[in-house]
Design a protein around this motif. Sequence first.
Motif, short mmCIF file in Angstrom:
data_model
loop_
_atom_site.label_atom_id
_atom_site.label_comp_id
_atom_site.label_asym_id
_atom_site.label_seq_id
_atom_site.Cartn_x
_atom_site.Cartn_y
_atom_site.Cartn_z
N PHE A 131 0.83 -1.21 0.00
CA PHE A 131 0.00 0.00 0.00
C PHE A 131 0.86 1.26 0.00
CE2 PHE A 131 -2.14 3.47 2.23
CZ PHE A 131 -3.30 3.59 1.47
N ILE A 132 1.91 1.27 0.82
CA ILE A 132 2.80 2.42 0.89
C ILE A 132 3.43 2.70 -0.47
CG2 ILE A 132 5.02 3.25 1.80
CD1 ILE A 132 4.32 1.86 4.44
N MET A 133 3.95 1.67 -1.10
CA MET A 133 4.63 1.85 -2.38
C MET A 133 3.66 2.27 -3.47
SD MET A 133 7.69 1.43 -1.47
CE MET A 133 8.50 1.48 -3.06
N VAL A 134 2.52 1.60 -3.56
CA VAL A 134 1.55 1.90 -4.63
C VAL A 134 0.98 3.30 -4.46
CG1 VAL A 134 -0.70 1.29 -5.59
CG2 VAL A 134 0.95 -0.51 -5.06
N SER A 135 0.57 3.65 -3.24
CA SER A 135 -0.08 4.95 -3.01
C SER A 135 0.90 6.11 -3.22
CB SER A 135 -0.68 5.00 -1.61
OG SER A 135 0.31 4.79 -0.62
N ASN A 136 2.10 5.98 -2.68
CA ASN A 136 3.06 7.09 -2.78
C ASN A 136 3.61 7.23 -4.20
OD1 ASN A 136 3.75 8.44 -0.03
ND2 ASN A 136 3.59 6.28 0.47
N ILE A 137 3.93 6.12 -4.84
CA ILE A 137 4.45 6.20 -6.22
C ILE A 137 3.35 6.68 -7.16
CG2 ILE A 137 5.33 4.83 -8.16
CD1 ILE A 137 6.82 3.12 -6.11
N SER A 138 2.11 6.25 -6.93
CA SER A 138 1.00 6.71 -7.76
C SER A 138 0.81 8.21 -7.64
CB SER A 138 -0.30 5.99 -7.36
OG SER A 138 -0.20 4.60 -7.58
N LEU A 139 0.97 8.73 -6.42
CA LEU A 139 0.83 10.17 -6.21
C LEU A 139 1.93 10.93 -6.96
CD1 LEU A 139 -1.08 12.01 -4.61
CD2 LEU A 139 0.59 12.00 -2.75
N VAL A 140 3.14 10.40 -6.94
CA VAL A 140 4.26 11.03 -7.66
C VAL A 140 4.00 11.01 -9.17
CG1 VAL A 140 6.71 10.85 -8.23
CG2 VAL A 140 5.96 10.52 -5.87
N VAL A 141 3.54 9.87 -9.68
CA VAL A 141 3.26 9.73 -11.12
C VAL A 141 2.14 10.67 -11.53
CG1 VAL A 141 2.41 8.16 -12.90
CG2 VAL A 141 4.10 7.36 -11.25
N LEU A 142 1.08 10.75 -10.71
CA LEU A 142 -0.04 11.63 -11.02
C LEU A 142 0.41 13.08 -11.10
CD1 LEU A 142 -3.11 12.14 -11.33
CD2 LEU A 142 -3.22 12.31 -8.83
N ILE A 143 1.16 13.54 -10.11
CA ILE A 143 1.61 14.93 -10.10
C ILE A 143 2.59 15.20 -11.24
CG2 ILE A 143 2.92 16.64 -8.76
CD1 ILE A 143 1.75 15.33 -6.22
N SER A 144 3.42 14.21 -11.56
CA SER A 144 4.41 14.39 -12.63
C SER A 144 3.77 14.47 -14.00
CB SER A 144 5.42 13.23 -12.60
OG SER A 144 6.09 13.17 -11.36
N THR A 145 2.69 13.72 -14.21
CA THR A 145 2.09 13.63 -15.55
C THR A 145 0.99 14.67 -15.78
OG1 THR A 145 0.59 11.90 -14.72
CG2 THR A 145 2.61 11.19 -15.82
#
Length: 318
Positions: free
Chosen positions: A36-50
């Motif tokens: 959950f930590i990895m998916v949620s945090n990486i997803s947030l980074v990808v969302l903001i980056s894209t």
Amino acid sequence: MENQTGDLDIILVEGLKVTPQSSISAFILLLLIYIFIMVSNISLVVLISTERSLHQPMYLLFCNMSINDAFGASTIIPRLLSDAFTPISERSINYIDCVVQAFAAHFHAGTSHSVLMIMAFDRYVAICNPLRYATIMTLRMVVRLSAGAWLAAFISVAILMGLSIRLSRCRRVIVNPFCDNASLFKLSCESLLYNHIYGLGCAVVILGSSICSVTLTYLRIALVCLTGKNKTLNSKALQTCGTHLVVYVIMLTMSFMPMIIHRRPEWADSGKVASILFFVIPPVMNPVIYGLQCKVLRLKIFSVFHRNRVKDGKSFHK
């Protein structure tokens, strides 16, 4: 586990004391938390980056926090998972790997405080000096502040670890669930005066500057909002700052636990779970709090899920 001598390059780490009957449950729970930590945090980074509309200072600072949270969790949790089914007497780690883990753990902690101080400054400028916000919080300024936060943490932790690895070792057992600076210098029989002075001094400077800057900043923000005439805007500002304060209080509470436990040996066993909470609770809570409380992020997340569902529906009908 009694302290032993022998090959001092192989360190025995007690880790979490889990009964054989509960090993599987503990492993599954910790694994789900890590995923959950990895998916949620990486997803947030990808969302903001894209999403170009999210390329704003506040959201770019969210990226710093999410990257650091994923890094911190990866420092501790995989090792705990690998030791879940290993008997306590056989849980070992090479001294160099132990030093690397300790460095990463403290680097994560220092960066967490630095990033939250920058986020408090960002909100201060946005609310107390909105007309100059765009000229002060430029992309270049965000990059400089972010780089400064990571660099300051790196240098302070490098000195901290340097003081510990210079010591000769006469022990090879760490009772903590993971390697940290206090666990490393406790392996030595030499004088630890310099380690205690620098360690406590560093903690006082980081925690003191963090608490003072965040407290003063949000008191100033609260004063501006309470005396302002635009009630709707002030309410939104207080809600945003309230989100930041919740995250900060959670992190601050988790920060004090390892320091207290290291100074109370009688709490060693009962405090093992508490000592890893800093690497579990904030990384779990941060994306949830920011993702759900921040309206712009929440809408973007929902829109992404909606687009994906629409695409999946079209693909299915084809």
